[in-house]
Design an enzyme around this catalytic site. Structure first.
Site, mmCIF file in Angstrom:
data_model
loop_
_atom_site.group_PDB
_atom_site.id
_atom_site.type_symbol
_atom_site.label_atom_id
_atom_site.label_comp_id
_atom_site.label_asym_id
_atom_site.label_seq_id
_atom_site.Cartn_x
_atom_site.Cartn_y
_atom_site.Cartn_z
ATOM 1 N N GLU A 182 0.693 -1.190 0.106
ATOM 2 C CA GLU A 182 0.061 0.029 0.219
ATOM 3 C C GLU A 182 0.920 1.190 -0.050
ATOM 4 O OE1 GLU A 182 -3.046 -0.166 -1.374
ATOM 5 O OE2 GLU A 182 -3.475 -1.434 0.417
ATOM 6 N N HIS A 183 0.360 2.196 -0.866
ATOM 7 C CA HIS A 183 1.215 3.429 -1.021
ATOM 8 C C HIS A 183 2.825 3.237 -1.391
ATOM 9 C CE1 HIS A 183 -1.913 6.331 0.316
ATOM 10 N NE2 HIS A 183 -2.401 5.324 1.276
ATOM 11 N N ASP A 211 -4.249 0.927 -9.619
ATOM 12 C CA ASP A 211 -5.489 0.370 -9.940
ATOM 13 C C ASP A 211 -6.131 0.343 -11.438
ATOM 14 O OD1 ASP A 211 -5.340 1.270 -7.193
ATOM 15 O OD2 ASP A 211 -6.565 3.145 -7.400
ATOM 16 N N LYS A 220 -10.532 10.240 -2.271
ATOM 17 C CA LYS A 220 -9.009 10.584 -2.099
ATOM 18 C C LYS A 220 -9.037 11.918 -3.001
ATOM 19 C CE LYS A 220 -6.967 7.693 -5.723
ATOM 20 N NZ LYS A 220 -8.018 7.214 -6.436
HETATM 21 C C1 GLA Z 1 -5.031 4.691 -4.526
HETATM 22 C C2 GLA Z 1 -4.112 4.929 -5.663
HETATM 23 C C3 GLA Z 1 -3.160 3.938 -6.082
HETATM 24 C C4 GLA Z 1 -2.512 3.516 -4.677
HETATM 25 C C5 GLA Z 1 -3.234 3.243 -3.474
HETATM 26 C C6 GLA Z 1 -2.611 3.074 -2.235
HETATM 27 O O1 GLA Z 1 -5.698 3.740 -4.729
HETATM 28 O O2 GLA Z 1 -5.090 5.256 -6.808
HETATM 29 O O3 GLA Z 1 -2.447 4.313 -7.103
HETATM 30 O O4 GLA Z 1 -1.372 4.338 -4.333
HETATM 31 O O5 GLA Z 1 -4.017 4.458 -3.285
HETATM 32 O O6 GLA Z 1 -1.884 2.013 -2.263
#
Ligand code: GLA
Length: 478
Positions: free
Chosen positions: A69-70, A211, A255
């Site tokens: 993640e991230h 994603d 986000k």
């Molecule tokens: C969002 C972003 C992804 C990734 C995740 C965290 O979904 O679109 O690219 O950075 O957060 O892992």
């Protein structure tokens, strides 16, 4: 720009991509099942609203990230799988040069514009802006010669919005695939994923491409390790005997609507630049922790040590950062910071960078455990997931009290659980032994959802569900 009307590239060549596994497949309209019902409903509504039939349909799935993640925007590999839930779009071209975007759910207002002349609004983006991102992506990078043809689109989706399952990126991917197909253009899955990752930045987030990549590259029954630059994916078979359960905390997170997400991206960038400067490199050339690691030729554990040698575990003021980089706040704004993070005065560099390197390391450990499939594989995967959650919670500070509650409740009843997606709300994913799945779900129902006001009166199957790896984006024709 004057309205320009061009002819649609008809007849669409249904099946032209069928034998080319590099491109999203063109499939026959299903004849039964839930997807059939949803496509049929879309077709009926489309005909009512636009007074003609759709010419084809596209589908792009959401995803759940198992670990990693991230880290994608820092250049590191991620480990997602596609979920069954998806975005569907029915499309027909029109000869008016108009882009008409409707949603089957009337909580989402209709939108129309000149297909070749529109703006994408970054602040508080309305839902159709994600469609516009997809249109813009194909317009700019899809290789279409000349202006776009008018299009009527009806969107329907069952990915819960703002839940960390990537509903907005799936919408961008579906829109881009629909526009490309409407113009007779076949693009590879990788190219589509790259276009979509790039065009989604029109909406203001600096995501890393996970994603969009999984939405196109997913294959049924396998999770994927996705690496970037160049984009590539490896199928990984998960050990038998366990299943992934996704639970929505019901704390919504959008986000694009706040700067926390981009702030984390900038903190990683600043940490990269300061470490580069300290190593005697030209810091302005570096944006990603992953690129710095390559140049320094160090392992991920060595990079963790470098972080603790370089930074103190406290926030750094913008002025102090400028001193370390021997630059001015104005230059830093220009070179490093995004528009919506220029006002931020303090950045946490130690904790953020430490999360990224340790999480990047866990992705490869997770893959190794899957590949080796020894007797303790499931326990090891669960432990890595819990370590990942702790790191996002404490070092990256992107969890939410409700997600933490779900993860704590899962201890002992699952093998391990963690937040999935951007965080700050949305979903958690737990690894649960198959034989305990129903008991696990019942425990969460009794101890979390029965006390959660937002869960009352909701279909529990859309809030708490087991998920197996689903397939990637495709086109349906009748
Ligand atoms: C969002 C972003 C992804 C990734 C995740 C965290 O979904 O679109 O690219 O950075 O957060 O892992």
């Amino acid at each position: 720009m004057p309205e320009v009307v061009i002819a649609a590239p008809w007849p669409l060549r249904a099946g032209t991509d069928m034998n080319n596994s590099k491109c999203p497949p063109v499939k026959k309209f299903p004849t039964e099942g839930e997807r059939y019902q949803r496509l049929r409903a879309l077709q009926e509504k489309f005909t009512l609203e636009f007074s003609h039939n759709p010419q084809f349909y596209v589908r792009a799935p959401g995803r759940v990230n198992l670990i990693g993640e991230h880290v994608d925007y820092c250049g590191y590999a991620v480990f997602p799988m596609a979920v069954e839930q998806d975005i569907l779009i029915a499309l027909a071209t029109n000869d008016m040069g108009k882009l008409n975007v409707h949603n089957i759910d009337k909580d989402y207002p209709d939108f129309f514009c000149n297909v070749n002349n529109f703006e994408i609004h970054r602040e508080q983006p309305a839902w159709f802006n994600y469609v516009l991102c997809g249109v813009r992506g194909i317009m700019d990078e899809g290789g279409i010669e000349g202006p776009l043809v008018g299009m009527d689109m009806l969107v329907g989706g069952n990915i819960p919005p703002s839940s960390g399952l990537s509903s907005s990126s799936a919408l961008v991917c579906a829109a881009a695939l629909a526009v490309a197909h409407a113009h007779g253009i076949s693009l590879t899955k990788e190219k589509l994923a790259e276009i979509c990752a790039h065009c989604e930045t029109h909406i203001g987030t600096q995501g890393g491409g996970m994603d969009q990549a999984i939405s196109f590259l997913a294959t049924e029954d396998t999770a994927k390790v996705i690496e970037f630059n160049p984009l590539r994916s490896t199928s990984v078979t998960l050990p038998p005997g366990a299943t992934f359960v996704v639970g929505n905390s019901l704390a919504p997170m959008n986000k694009a609507a706040n700067s926390s997400f981009n702030c984390r991206v900038m903190e990683c960038r600043l940490a990269t630049q300061i470490m580069a400067q300290k190593a005697g490199l030209a810091w302005k050339m570096y944006q990603k922790l992953g690129d710095l690691q390559k140049v320094l030729g160090k392992s991920l554990p060595q990079m963790m040590t470098l972080v603790t040698d370089t930074f103190e575990a406290r926030p750094y003021g913008k002025d102090e950062i400028c001193e370390l980089l021997r630059t001015t706040p104005e230059e830093l704004d220009q070179i490093t910071l995004s528009e919506n993070t220029r006002h931020i005065q303090e950045f946490k560099l130690h904790d953020r960078a430490l999360h990224v390197f340790s999480e990047a390391h866990r992705v490869w450990q997770f893959k190794r455990v899957c590949d080796e499939q020894n007797d303790t594989a499931l326990e090891e995967l669960g432990r890595l997931m819990l370590d990942s959650h702790r790191s996002t919670q404490l070092l990256y500070e992107c969890s939410h009290p409700k997600l933490d509650t779900l993860v704590e409740l899962s201890q002992g009843v699952s093998l391990g659980a963690r937040l999935t997606g951007a965080g700050w709300g949305g979903c958690m994913v737990a690894l649960v032994e198959e034989k305990s799945t129903e008991a696990y779900k019942k425990m969460l129902q009794d101890r979390y959802y029965s006390q959660e006001p937002a869960a009352q009166g909701r279909d529990m199957n859309s809030i708490l569900f087991s998920s197996r790896p689903g397939s990637g984006a495709c086109i349906f024709v009748e």
